[in-house]
Design a protein around this motif. Structure first.
Motif, PDB file in Angstrom:
ATOM      1  N   MET A   1      60.794  44.235 -22.576  1.00 18.59           N
ATOM      2  CA  MET A   1      61.211  45.458 -23.277  1.00 18.59           C
ATOM      3  C   MET A   1      61.084  46.692 -22.387  1.00 18.59           C
ATOM      4  N   PRO A   2      59.926  47.021 -21.816  1.00 16.63           N
ATOM      5  CA  PRO A   2      59.869  48.211 -20.988  1.00 16.63           C
ATOM      6  C   PRO A   2      59.998  47.885 -19.509  1.00 16.63           C
ATOM      7  N   ASP A  42      66.001  45.877 -23.658  1.00 11.05           N
ATOM      8  CA  ASP A  42      67.272  45.381 -23.147  1.00 11.05           C
ATOM      9  C   ASP A  42      67.492  43.950 -23.599  1.00 11.05           C
ATOM     10  N   THR A  43      68.614  43.383 -23.202  1.00 10.30           N
ATOM     11  CA  THR A  43      69.002  42.047 -23.667  1.00 10.30           C
ATOM     12  C   THR A  43      68.744  40.969 -22.624  1.00 10.30           C
ATOM     13  N   ARG A  44      67.929  41.236 -21.611  1.00  8.73           N
ATOM     14  CA  ARG A  44      67.786  40.305 -20.504  1.00  8.73           C
ATOM     15  C   ARG A  44      66.971  39.059 -20.820  1.00  8.73           C
ATOM     16  N   ASN A  45      65.957  39.175 -21.630  1.00  9.71           N
ATOM     17  CA  ASN A  45      65.087  38.016 -21.812  1.00  9.71           C
ATOM     18  C   ASN A  45      64.846  37.751 -23.292  1.00  9.71           C
ATOM     19  N   GLY A  46      63.946  38.501 -23.901  1.00  7.19           N
ATOM     20  CA  GLY A  46      63.686  38.346 -25.327  1.00  7.19           C
ATOM     21  C   GLY A  46      62.704  37.249 -25.679  1.00  7.19           C
ATOM     22  N   GLU A  47      62.094  36.602 -24.677  1.00 11.24           N
ATOM     23  CA  GLU A  47      61.190  35.500 -25.002  1.00 11.24           C
ATOM     24  C   GLU A  47      60.004  35.963 -25.835  1.00 11.24           C
ATOM     25  N   SER A  48      59.408  37.104 -25.483  1.00 14.62           N
ATOM     26  CA  SER A  48      58.247  37.549 -26.251  1.00 14.62           C
ATOM     27  C   SER A  48      58.642  37.991 -27.653  1.00 14.62           C
ATOM     28  N   VAL A 207      55.809  38.195 -17.900  1.00 11.42           N
ATOM     29  CA  VAL A 207      57.129  38.796 -17.709  1.00 11.42           C
ATOM     30  C   VAL A 207      57.430  38.833 -16.215  1.00 11.42           C
ATOM     31  N   PRO A 208      58.721  38.989 -15.840  1.00 11.87           N
ATOM     32  CA  PRO A 208      59.068  38.948 -14.416  1.00 11.87           C
ATOM     33  C   PRO A 208      58.352  39.998 -13.574  1.00 11.87           C
ATOM     34  N   ARG A 209      58.139  41.200 -14.145  1.00  8.57           N
ATOM     35  CA  ARG A 209      57.476  42.264 -13.397  1.00  8.57           C
ATOM     36  C   ARG A 209      56.419  42.903 -14.276  1.00  8.57           C
ATOM     37  N   GLY A 210      55.291  43.277 -13.670  1.00  9.45           N
ATOM     38  CA  GLY A 210      54.263  44.010 -14.384  1.00  9.45           C
ATOM     39  C   GLY A 210      53.334  43.122 -15.190  1.00  9.45           C
TER      40      GLY A 210
END
Length: 229
Positions: A1-2, A42-48, A207-210
């Protein structure tokens, strides 16, 4: 999300919102929502966001009633409708523009859920709605901010204090679950949950970053004058 991308997206639409200007942007095949200049989702992942719903509804008996706070890009709502135990979903989304985008650009990500007869969308502020609502829900899934300490607007902070948790608890059935999405761990909020509920779980989602996203689950509120049934 962020977790905004490095590439420069294209602005598709702008709309006035309760917390300032809302912007819908496209970056390649994906979309982003910006609220008052702050990257929201955004619409990139949404797994969480999907996990938020899956963990909240695990073990519920049909026909379960769900409350989703925040329509966003639709991942949570779409996931809820895949569960055969779910009989009814009420979505509280204060931004009319976000709801409208789910009839156009964002419709594939919510999988056309707004047309599902099990879905009812209330275009209002969640805190305002909680003060007048009378129904009870088996799962309450909240994803309206970047977290309890990273709210889209300052007024949303009231949702995560002791008074806000009491309002949420009053809308829970006796078997109800409260699930809250956060972009990071918030120990002070976890302490509030543990003081108010008897069963609290914390799920970290890489998440991919952070730092990981976090899902807080709370069950079985105490019975001190609460209205859960």
């Amino acid at each position: 999300m962020p977790h905004p991308p490095a590439t420069e997206p294209a602005v598709l639409e702008r709309a006035p919102g309760a917390g300032g200007e809302l912007v819908l942007r496209r970056a390649g095949a994906h979309f982003e929502i910006i609220s008052n200049g702050v990257f929201l989702m955004d619409t990139r992942n949404g797994e969480s966001e999907r996990l938020l719903v899956r963990t909240a509804t695990a073990g519920l008996q049909p026909p379960a009633r769900l409350l989703i706070g925040g329509l966003g890009v639709g991942f949570s709502l779409a996931e809820a409708l895949t569960d055969p135990a779910v009989g009814e979903v009420t979505v509280i989304e204060r931004e009319p523009a976000v709801v409208a985008w789910h009839t156009t650009h964002l419709e594939p990500f919510s999988r056309g859920a707004l047309r599902d007869p099990r879905v009812r969308v209330e275009t209002t502020d969640l805190l305002d709605w909680l003060t007048t609502a009378t129904g009870h829900y088996d799962a309450l899934c909240l994803d309206i901010d970047n977290g309890p300490d990273w709210t889209v607007t300052p007024g949303n902070a009231r949702l995560y204090d002791a008074t806000g948790l009491d309002l949420l608890a009053r809308r829970m059935t006796a078997r109800g679950v409260l699930a809250v999405w956060s972009a990071r761990a918030v120990p002070a909020f976890e302490n509030l949950l543990r003081a108010r509920f008897t069963d609290v779980d914390v799920h970290a989602v890489p998440v991919p970053r952070g730092e990981p996203d976090v899902i807080y689950l709370a069950r079985t509120p105490d019975k001190t004058g609460k209205e859960n049934v």
